[in-house]
Motif scaffolding. Structure first.
Motif, PDB file in Angstrom:
ATOM      1  N   SER A 189       0.832  -1.204   0.000  1.00 36.41           N
ATOM      2  CA  SER A 189       0.000   0.000   0.000  1.00 36.41           C
ATOM      3  C   SER A 189       0.865   1.252   0.000  1.00 36.41           C
ATOM      4  O   SER A 189       0.461   2.293  -0.492  1.00 36.41           O
ATOM      5  CB  SER A 189      -0.927   0.010   1.223  1.00 36.41           C
ATOM      6  OG  SER A 189      -0.171  -0.070   2.420  1.00 36.41           O
ATOM      7  N   ARG A 190       2.097   1.128   0.571  1.00 35.44           N
ATOM      8  CA  ARG A 190       3.098   2.181   0.483  1.00 35.44           C
ATOM      9  C   ARG A 190       4.453   1.520   0.312  1.00 35.44           C
ATOM     10  O   ARG A 190       4.678   0.413   0.804  1.00 35.44           O
ATOM     11  CB  ARG A 190       3.080   3.062   1.736  1.00 35.44           C
ATOM     12  CG  ARG A 190       2.714   4.505   1.405  1.00 35.44           C
ATOM     13  CD  ARG A 190       2.587   5.381   2.594  1.00 35.44           C
ATOM     14  NE  ARG A 190       3.785   5.448   3.430  1.00 35.44           N
ATOM     15  CZ  ARG A 190       3.981   6.412   4.329  1.00 35.44           C
ATOM     16  NH1 ARG A 190       3.080   7.354   4.477  1.00 35.44           N
ATOM     17  NH2 ARG A 190       5.047   6.418   5.074  1.00 35.44           N
ATOM     18  N   THR A 191       5.362   2.182  -0.349  1.00 37.15           N
ATOM     19  CA  THR A 191       6.628   1.540  -0.706  1.00 37.15           C
ATOM     20  C   THR A 191       7.434   1.099   0.508  1.00 37.15           C
ATOM     21  O   THR A 191       8.102   0.070   0.473  1.00 37.15           O
ATOM     22  CB  THR A 191       7.492   2.495  -1.557  1.00 37.15           C
ATOM     23  OG1 THR A 191       7.629   3.751  -0.853  1.00 37.15           O
ATOM     24  CG2 THR A 191       6.840   2.741  -2.909  1.00 37.15           C
ATOM     25  N   ASP A 192       7.356   1.848   1.632  1.00 40.77           N
ATOM     26  CA  ASP A 192       8.153   1.482   2.806  1.00 40.77           C
ATOM     27  C   ASP A 192       7.485   0.418   3.667  1.00 40.77           C
ATOM     28  O   ASP A 192       8.097  -0.123   4.583  1.00 40.77           O
ATOM     29  CB  ASP A 192       8.471   2.717   3.660  1.00 40.77           C
ATOM     30  CG  ASP A 192       7.215   3.458   4.133  1.00 40.77           C
ATOM     31  OD1 ASP A 192       6.095   2.917   3.948  1.00 40.77           O
ATOM     32  OD2 ASP A 192       7.341   4.543   4.688  1.00 40.77           O
ATOM     33  N   GLY A 193       6.219   0.094   3.388  1.00 40.17           N
ATOM     34  CA  GLY A 193       5.519  -0.942   4.147  1.00 40.17           C
ATOM     35  C   GLY A 193       5.220  -0.577   5.590  1.00 40.17           C
ATOM     36  O   GLY A 193       4.842  -1.431   6.393  1.00 40.17           O
ATOM     37  N   LYS A 194       5.349   0.710   5.954  1.00 42.61           N
ATOM     38  CA  LYS A 194       5.153   1.122   7.342  1.00 42.61           C
ATOM     39  C   LYS A 194       3.822   1.827   7.579  1.00 42.61           C
ATOM     40  O   LYS A 194       3.562   2.343   8.658  1.00 42.61           O
ATOM     41  CB  LYS A 194       6.300   2.048   7.784  1.00 42.61           C
ATOM     42  CG  LYS A 194       7.659   1.361   7.796  1.00 42.61           C
ATOM     43  CD  LYS A 194       8.743   2.305   8.273  1.00 42.61           C
ATOM     44  CE  LYS A 194      10.098   1.591   8.316  1.00 42.61           C
ATOM     45  NZ  LYS A 194      11.184   2.501   8.768  1.00 42.61           N
ATOM     46  N   PHE A 195       2.985   1.852   6.569  1.00 43.21           N
ATOM     47  CA  PHE A 195       1.743   2.612   6.678  1.00 43.21           C
ATOM     48  C   PHE A 195       0.683   1.924   5.843  1.00 43.21           C
ATOM     49  O   PHE A 195       0.961   1.455   4.742  1.00 43.21           O
ATOM     50  CB  PHE A 195       1.983   4.043   6.178  1.00 43.21           C
ATOM     51  CG  PHE A 195       0.802   4.961   6.324  1.00 43.21           C
ATOM     52  CD1 PHE A 195       0.498   5.542   7.544  1.00 43.21           C
ATOM     53  CD2 PHE A 195      -0.008   5.243   5.234  1.00 43.21           C
ATOM     54  CE1 PHE A 195      -0.583   6.394   7.681  1.00 43.21           C
ATOM     55  CE2 PHE A 195      -1.092   6.088   5.364  1.00 43.21           C
ATOM     56  CZ  PHE A 195      -1.376   6.664   6.585  1.00 43.21           C
ATOM     57  N   LEU A 196      -0.515   1.834   6.362  1.00 44.89           N
ATOM     58  CA  LEU A 196      -1.611   1.203   5.614  1.00 44.89           C
ATOM     59  C   LEU A 196      -2.425   2.288   4.917  1.00 44.89           C
ATOM     60  O   LEU A 196      -2.202   2.600   3.763  1.00 44.89           O
ATOM     61  CB  LEU A 196      -2.477   0.366   6.551  1.00 44.89           C
ATOM     62  CG  LEU A 196      -3.569  -0.477   5.891  1.00 44.89           C
ATOM     63  CD1 LEU A 196      -2.960  -1.507   4.942  1.00 44.89           C
ATOM     64  CD2 LEU A 196      -4.432  -1.169   6.939  1.00 44.89           C
ATOM     65  N   PHE A 197      -3.384   2.883   5.650  1.00 42.55           N
ATOM     66  CA  PHE A 197      -4.195   3.966   5.116  1.00 42.55           C
ATOM     67  C   PHE A 197      -4.426   4.977   6.240  1.00 42.55           C
ATOM     68  O   PHE A 197      -4.345   4.636   7.429  1.00 42.55           O
ATOM     69  CB  PHE A 197      -5.549   3.452   4.603  1.00 42.55           C
ATOM     70  CG  PHE A 197      -5.446   2.406   3.531  1.00 42.55           C
ATOM     71  CD1 PHE A 197      -4.821   2.686   2.333  1.00 42.55           C
ATOM     72  CD2 PHE A 197      -5.987   1.144   3.718  1.00 42.55           C
ATOM     73  CE1 PHE A 197      -4.719   1.721   1.345  1.00 42.55           C
ATOM     74  CE2 PHE A 197      -5.905   0.172   2.737  1.00 42.55           C
ATOM     75  CZ  PHE A 197      -5.259   0.464   1.543  1.00 42.55           C
ATOM     76  N   PRO A 198      -4.747   6.233   5.926  1.00 42.13           N
ATOM     77  CA  PRO A 198      -5.015   7.235   6.968  1.00 42.13           C
ATOM     78  C   PRO A 198      -6.248   6.853   7.800  1.00 42.13           C
ATOM     79  O   PRO A 198      -7.312   6.601   7.237  1.00 42.13           O
ATOM     80  CB  PRO A 198      -5.260   8.527   6.185  1.00 42.13           C
ATOM     81  CG  PRO A 198      -4.721   8.273   4.816  1.00 42.13           C
ATOM     82  CD  PRO A 198      -4.837   6.811   4.568  1.00 42.13           C
ATOM     83  N   VAL A 199      -6.099   6.807   9.124  1.00 40.90           N
ATOM     84  CA  VAL A 199      -7.200   6.327   9.963  1.00 40.90           C
ATOM     85  C   VAL A 199      -8.387   7.292   9.966  1.00 40.90           C
ATOM     86  O   VAL A 199      -9.538   6.857  10.080  1.00 40.90           O
ATOM     87  CB  VAL A 199      -6.719   6.058  11.408  1.00 40.90           C
ATOM     88  CG1 VAL A 199      -5.802   4.861  11.453  1.00 40.90           C
ATOM     89  CG2 VAL A 199      -6.049   7.277  12.010  1.00 40.90           C
TER      90      VAL A 199
END
Length: 387
Positions: A189-199
């Motif tokens: 979902s993001r290139t760094d894999g540290k974030f899904l979607f804005p809560v």
């Protein structure tokens, strides 16, 4: 439903006084008065099963040790999913099955919570409220996934309780941090894999979808609570990604087969009240105690008895059973996952409580009428326990 065999020793009166208090103890103290508490027949039936669990009322079996010859009597389990004593094996089996489906990708724990305004409707129409919670949650994630042109996946587990046994419906969701693109390739979902979607954005879409579905299913009920549903923002909480896919499996074990309250939280029971531990998350999870009357405790516990045949753990997207049967292995191969083979389970043989070394083997089965006459009459050829 047939009772499940339990490896539980028979307690005599002295042992009974020393053992931990249980939910079943409250039900035994209340007895037939429970029928005047305003519970429905399904709730009464469930509570009856919990009360009888691992007692003579469900029958049992006699086991003999293959080393010292000691005989042990055990009673059967009720196997009810709301019973505090019947979840351990189910949880382990479920986790073992999920461990063969992991991918080397980021995983997130996301919690979707319904507002308190929904509680009155949840009490009277729980199936509609909880089914809609699953549907709105999955459609919310799908909406964000489609914006990035990928097929999402989700495992969702319904919990309905707070620490004080109040009604607090919410979904614990394990969500891989990405999905499958149109070419069948994995995409974060993001290139760094540290974030899904804005809560905050998840929360707004979640509320809109839930209210839309509830209005279509129950327009009168929705209209009665409409203003309260829109008064405050809804809560969606996303934790940081797990350290590794293996930690996902360990984490799932905490949530999949939990019930409203476990027996170890119950501290004391007298003829009128029950006291149990709870964590107060308003003050950083400080452990406190609460005392309730038997009737109030049973009322709160019964709030969390799910409708008959209601599915509380659901799999979606590329984690659904249909998708896994057809495409999971292909995806695992593309991601170079070493697929774990399912190991055939050996029959479980409990250890002898007497010598601690021998295994117990079943030698007789009995129903609710109790053990056979030869056992009660002392006619068995038993080597006395040395311990």
């Amino acid at each position: 439903m047939q009772p499940e065999v339990a490896c539980t020793e028979h307690f005599d009166d002295a042992q009974y006084k020393l053992r931990r208090s249980e939910v079943a103890d409250v039900l035994r103290k209340v007895g037939s008065k429970i029928e005047s508490y305003g519970l429905n027949t399904w709730q009464l039936r469930t509570l009856s099963a919990i009360k009888k669990c691992r007692t003579a009322e469900l029958g049992g079996h006699i086991d003999g040790c293959d080393q010292c010859g000691n005989l042990t009597i055990s009673y059967n389990s009720c196997r009810n999913r709301h019973c505090p004593k019947c979840q351990g094996n189910k949880r382990e089996d479920w986790i073992e099955a999920r461990s063969t489906e992991l991918l080397p990708v980021p995983y997130f724990h996301v919690v979707f919570t319904l507002p308190e305004a929904i509680n009155s409707l949840a009490i009277h129409q729980p199936k509609i409220v909880y089914d809609t919670l699953f549907e709105a949650t999955w459609e919310t994630l799908q909406t964000f996934g489609k914006a990035k042109e990928m097929q999402m996946g989700m495992i969702a587990v319904l919990h309905t309780w707070g620490q004080q046994l109040s009604l607090h419906p919410h979904l614990h969701c394990i969500v891989p941090g990405g999905g499958i693109d149109k070419n069948g390739q994995w995409k974060n979902s993001r290139t760094d894999g540290k974030f899904l979607f804005p809560v905050k954005a998840l929360s707004k879409v979640f509320r809109a979808k839930y209210c839309q579905k509830l209005k279509a299913k129950n327009p009168i009920g929705y209209e009665q609570i409409r203003q309260e549903l829109w008064r405050k923002p809804w809560v969606v909480f996303a934790k940081k990604p797990f350290g590794s896919p293996n930690s996902v499996v360990e984490y799932l074990g905490r949530y999949t087969h939990k019930i409203a309250i476990s027996n170890h939280r119950i501290k004391s029971i007298d003829n009128e009240n029950l006291t149990f531990d709870y964590k107060d998350y308003r003050v950083a999870g400080v452990k406190k105690q609460m005392t309730l009357s038997h009737q109030e405790f049973i009322r709160r516990f019964a709030l969390h008895i799910l409708p008959k045949r209601f599915v509380k753990i659901r799999h979606y997207g590329f984690l659904s059973s249909t998708w896994k049967r057809e495409k999971l292995k292909l995806l695992q191969e593309k991601l170079q996952v070493k697929v774990l083979e399912k190991v055939e389970k050996k029959p479980f043989l409990p250890k002898c409580p007497c010598c601690k070394t021998g295994n117990l083997h079943r030698i007789a089965v009995f129903d609710q009428r109790g053990p056979p006459a030869w056992y009660l009459g002392g006619g068995q050829n038993t080597i006395p326990c040395k311990s």
